[in-house]
Design a protein around this motif. Structure first.
Motif, PDB file in Angstrom:
ATOM      1  N   MET A 158      72.059  17.938  49.526  1.00 21.42           N
ATOM      2  CA  MET A 158      72.272  19.327  49.912  1.00 21.42           C
ATOM      3  C   MET A 158      72.291  20.282  48.719  1.00 21.42           C
ATOM      4  N   ASN A 159      72.097  19.751  47.508  1.00 28.47           N
ATOM      5  CA  ASN A 159      72.059  20.570  46.295  1.00 28.47           C
ATOM      6  C   ASN A 159      73.412  21.201  45.972  1.00 28.47           C
ATOM      7  N   LEU A 187      69.013  16.910  60.157  1.00 33.65           N
ATOM      8  CA  LEU A 187      70.426  17.088  60.457  1.00 33.65           C
ATOM      9  C   LEU A 187      71.219  16.066  59.646  1.00 33.65           C
ATOM     10  N   ILE A 188      72.121  16.542  58.788  1.00 33.37           N
ATOM     11  CA  ILE A 188      72.910  15.678  57.916  1.00 33.37           C
ATOM     12  C   ILE A 188      74.379  15.796  58.323  1.00 33.37           C
ATOM     13  N   ASP A 201      65.007  12.361  41.690  1.00 33.79           N
ATOM     14  CA  ASP A 201      64.429  13.481  42.433  1.00 33.79           C
ATOM     15  C   ASP A 201      64.736  13.366  43.912  1.00 33.79           C
ATOM     16  N   ILE A 202      64.811  14.524  44.564  1.00 31.41           N
ATOM     17  CA  ILE A 202      65.021  14.593  46.004  1.00 31.41           C
ATOM     18  C   ILE A 202      64.000  15.572  46.590  1.00 31.41           C
ATOM     19  N   THR A 229      66.278  25.208  53.226  1.00 32.95           N
ATOM     20  CA  THR A 229      67.625  25.443  53.749  1.00 32.95           C
ATOM     21  C   THR A 229      67.647  25.740  55.239  1.00 32.95           C
ATOM     22  N   ASP A 230      66.733  26.589  55.711  1.00 32.89           N
ATOM     23  CA  ASP A 230      66.738  26.973  57.118  1.00 32.89           C
ATOM     24  C   ASP A 230      66.354  25.823  58.043  1.00 32.89           C
TER      25      ASP A 230
END
Length: 306
Positions: free
Chosen positions: A50-51, A153-154, A59-60, A72-73
């Motif tokens: 989620m940074n 969805l996390i 890396d992600i 983000t959206d």
């Protein structure tokens, strides 16, 4: 399509390595379980995705893009530490959160009413957050996470604080979202939930990978069987049988792990000689069994390397 790719991420806090060279990916429309004991590195991993915190290495990539701001959206995130603006009213809070996700007001209001009704919170729409019970607030935060129809969805321990009825309700919604193409990733140390919902799992312990892959393949790789025996009478056969490696006796029934190449018919005969057998079911190892065995092995190997 790969929705999320995590490549060799590592995070240290001083001399402590919270996450150590972890890699995995999730496919579109799947449920991915990040499992492990308390303190294993699950939440740290999710926060890096989620940074919220930055990996020291690795890396992600989300939806093919390594720049978090662009995705983000398309993400819904339910953190383990719940928190909302307690003085705001339910409807106003949800509308505010949809604005942050660039959701059109008309569509937002429609979705707000739909989900409040679905989770039995319609009568609380004009109440302040602080007036809601803990369980209601948990459901409300779940609504806030899915309102904007995220592609990823996390959920960090999504069932914490919920009673069995609401736990099943959230499980049903997760499966519906999966059917509609949403990719769901959730962390938990409750193996029953992971076993029922997950297509793939990643077991982490002390920051390191222990198991990773499709749950069905992981179960097959253990290459052993368990037996569920429901009986009345003497249980001496459990201790005497050479077919049983270990067992958990719950009184009316027992779950037994068999030795390699066990003769189940011989075990059944031994049991019938001293007890009335109501049920004798051969089954694959549960995720809970796999979890306990794998974590114990991982801990033992870690101790040897220290």
């Amino acid at each position: 399509m790969r929705v999320l790719e995590v490549r060799n991420i590592t995070k240290k806090f001083g001399d402590f390595i919270a996450v150590d060279n972890v890699s995995f990916s999730t496919e579109e429309g799947s449920v991915f379980g990040l499992i492990g004991p308390n303190g294993a590195g699950k939440t740290t991993t999710l926060r890096m995705i989620m940074n919220i915190i930055i990996p020291d290495y690795g890396d992600i990539s989300i939806l093919g893009n390594s720049k978090m701001g662009t995705a983000t959206d398309n993400i819904g995130y339910l953190p383990e530490e719940r928190g909302m603006y307690r003085k705001m009213k339910v409807g106003a809070l949800l509308l505010f959160l949809t604005k942050l996700k660039s959701m059109p007001k008309k569509e937002a209001q429609k979705q707000i009413d739909f989900w409040l009704e679905r989770l039995e919170l319609t009568d609380w729409k004009n109440k302040k957050i602080e007036e809601l019970s803990k369980g209601m607030q948990q459901k409300l935060q779940f609504i806030a996470t899915i309102l904007h129809k995220p592609k990823l969805l996390i959920l960090d321990e999504p069932f914490g604080g919920l009673d069995p009825i609401n736990t099943n309700l959230i499980k049903d919604i997760i499966l519906e979202l999966k059917q509609n193409g949403t990719t769901i990733m959730f962390s938990t140390h409750v193996m029953e939930s992971a076993e029922k919902l997950c297509d793939d799992i990643f077991l982490i312990n002390k920051g390191r990978e222990v198991l990773y892959g499709k749950l069905s393949n992981i179960k097959k790789s253990f290459g052993r069987e368990n037996v569920l025996i429901e009986f009345e009478g003497n249980d001496d056969f459990l201790k005497k049988s050479k077919q049983i490696k270990k067992f958990d006796n719950y009184g009316r029934y027992v779950e037994a792990q068999l030795v390699k190449n066990a003769d189940t018919q011989k075990l059944l005969k031994e049991a019938m000689e001293v007890s009335i057998i109501r049920r004798f079911e051969i089954k694959e190892p549960s995720l809970n069994d796999i979890f306990i065995e794998s974590v114990n092995v991982s801990d033992a190997e870690g101790d040897e390397n220290e």
